[in-house]
Design an enzyme around this catalytic site. Structure first.
Site, short mmCIF file in Angstrom:
data_model
loop_
_atom_site.label_atom_id
_atom_site.label_comp_id
_atom_site.label_asym_id
_atom_site.label_seq_id
_atom_site.Cartn_x
_atom_site.Cartn_y
_atom_site.Cartn_z
N GLY A 21 -36.38 20.34 -6.17
CA GLY A 21 -36.56 21.71 -6.73
C GLY A 21 -36.96 21.91 -8.30
N LEU A 23 -35.44 22.78 -10.97
CA LEU A 23 -34.57 22.01 -12.11
C LEU A 23 -34.51 20.48 -11.89
CD1 LEU A 23 -32.74 22.28 -14.36
CD2 LEU A 23 -30.85 22.70 -12.59
N ASP A 48 -29.41 14.53 2.43
CA ASP A 48 -28.89 15.91 3.31
C ASP A 48 -27.34 15.88 2.62
OD1 ASP A 48 -28.01 18.09 4.61
OD2 ASP A 48 -28.43 17.31 6.38
N THR A 74 -29.69 28.73 -2.74
CA THR A 74 -29.82 29.54 -3.83
C THR A 74 -30.69 30.91 -3.47
OG1 THR A 74 -32.05 28.90 -4.54
CG2 THR A 74 -29.92 27.96 -5.63
N TYR A 137 -23.60 34.67 -2.18
CA TYR A 137 -24.04 33.34 -3.07
C TYR A 137 -23.03 33.20 -4.29
CZ TYR A 137 -26.64 31.09 -6.65
OH TYR A 137 -27.20 30.04 -7.44
N LYS A 141 -20.61 29.86 -4.85
CA LYS A 141 -20.98 29.11 -5.97
C LYS A 141 -19.52 28.93 -6.79
CE LYS A 141 -24.15 27.21 -7.30
NZ LYS A 141 -24.48 25.71 -6.91
#
Length: 297
Positions: A21, A23, A48, A74, A137, A141
């Site tokens: 990704g 980041l 995974d 995300t 979401y 988180k």
């Protein structure tokens, strides 16, 4: 880097989940240049995180001193239509990783989000404000945060917001693509936050890991703007003259509610003597200065 517990000559061994990704990619690049550090990144195909057996094997095989957990689900709207998958990645996987890191005395860096807040505070949120997520979401988180706090004593929870970088899909890349294709741009003006450049977040992460910092830190570029203001600034920096229509969030009919104000204020970094991250326009300026616009993951 902080080498507590390491013998002389040993390198700090860091592994990164979700390294494919935007980041994760910049974290790898940032730490690769650091002396005394060995860093290895794994894409979701290589590790995974939802497979508990695989996670245990990876930790046993690589025996890291630090795990930087960038892997996350995300997609905010898809989290509403597929809440089970968001829960599996953001909660279950994070809980198991925190448990395993806690057992092995591994330092865990968990990347969280401004969406743990409800957006009612127009002034913004510090680390001391109580989370109250308004979408799936954000809820997943926040639950991930709580498991990390419970099971891994040596943890860093870094809340960030409106991330963009050279690799992967993000708002900056989308605006540039649509503008270059002469598509009509309509951007919401009633959501305010702190756009954050992944390169700056990676550098701030390195600063914190050089110390014994622990707990929750807000790590976003300073300053704030609306998505509409952000889009206009992107086009200004790119020297693209395309009209943008300002719209309200209600006109988009999205599945997930967004917080109206999710400005992240770095109260802990100020209180503990850390230098604040650069202004969000500096992040955008660096993004363009490095010629990164338009690249794909």
């Amino acid at each position: 880097m902080n080498k507590a517990g390491l013998k002389e000559g040993e390198k700090l061994n860091i592994v990164v989940t979700g390294a494919g990704g935007q980041l994760g990619h910049d974290v790898i690049q940032c730490f690769q240049r650091e002396k005394g550090v060995s860093i290895t990144g794994f894409t979701r195909l290589e590790w995974d995180v939802t497979d508990s057996i695989h996670t245990t094997r990876m930790l046993d095989q690589f025996r890291p001193d630090v795990v930087i957990h960038c892997a996350s689900f995300t997609r905010v709207d898809e989290s509403e239509s597929n809440p089970g998958l968001a829960y599996q990645v953001n909660v279950d996987a994070s809980r198991q990783l925190a448990q395993e890191c806690g057992r092995r005395n591994i330092r865990l860096v968990y990347i969280s989000t401004d969406y743990v807040f409800d957006g009612k505070n127009q002034e913004g949120y510090t680390e001391y404000d109580f989370p109250n997520p308004i979408n799936q979401y954000g809820r997943t988180k926040r639950l991930g945060e709580t498991w990390v706090q419970k099971y891994c004593p040596h943890h860093l929870i870094l809340r960030t917001s409106w991330l963009y970088g050279a690799h992967g899909h993000n708002f900056v890349q989308t605006i540039l693509r649509k503008a270059k294709q002469k598509e009509t741009l309509s951007v919401v003006t009633d959501q305010v936050g702190s756009p954050t450049y992944t390169g700056h977040l990676a550098k701030q992460m390195k600063v914190l890991l050089q110390t014994d910092a622990k707990g929750i830190f807000h790590t976003a570029n300073t300053g704030s703007c609306s998505w509409y203001q952000f889009a206009k600034t992107i086009l200004d920096f790119a020297r693209i003259n395309v009209p943008i229509q300002a719209i309200l969030s209600s006109q988009l009919n999205r599945k997930a509610r967004r917080p109206a104000s999710s400005i992240l204020l770095s109260a802990r970094m100020m209180a503990e003597g850390y230098q604040l991250m650069p202004h969000w326009k500096e992040g955008l300026r660096e993004f363009f200065a490095q010629g990164r616009e338009g690249k794909k993951a």
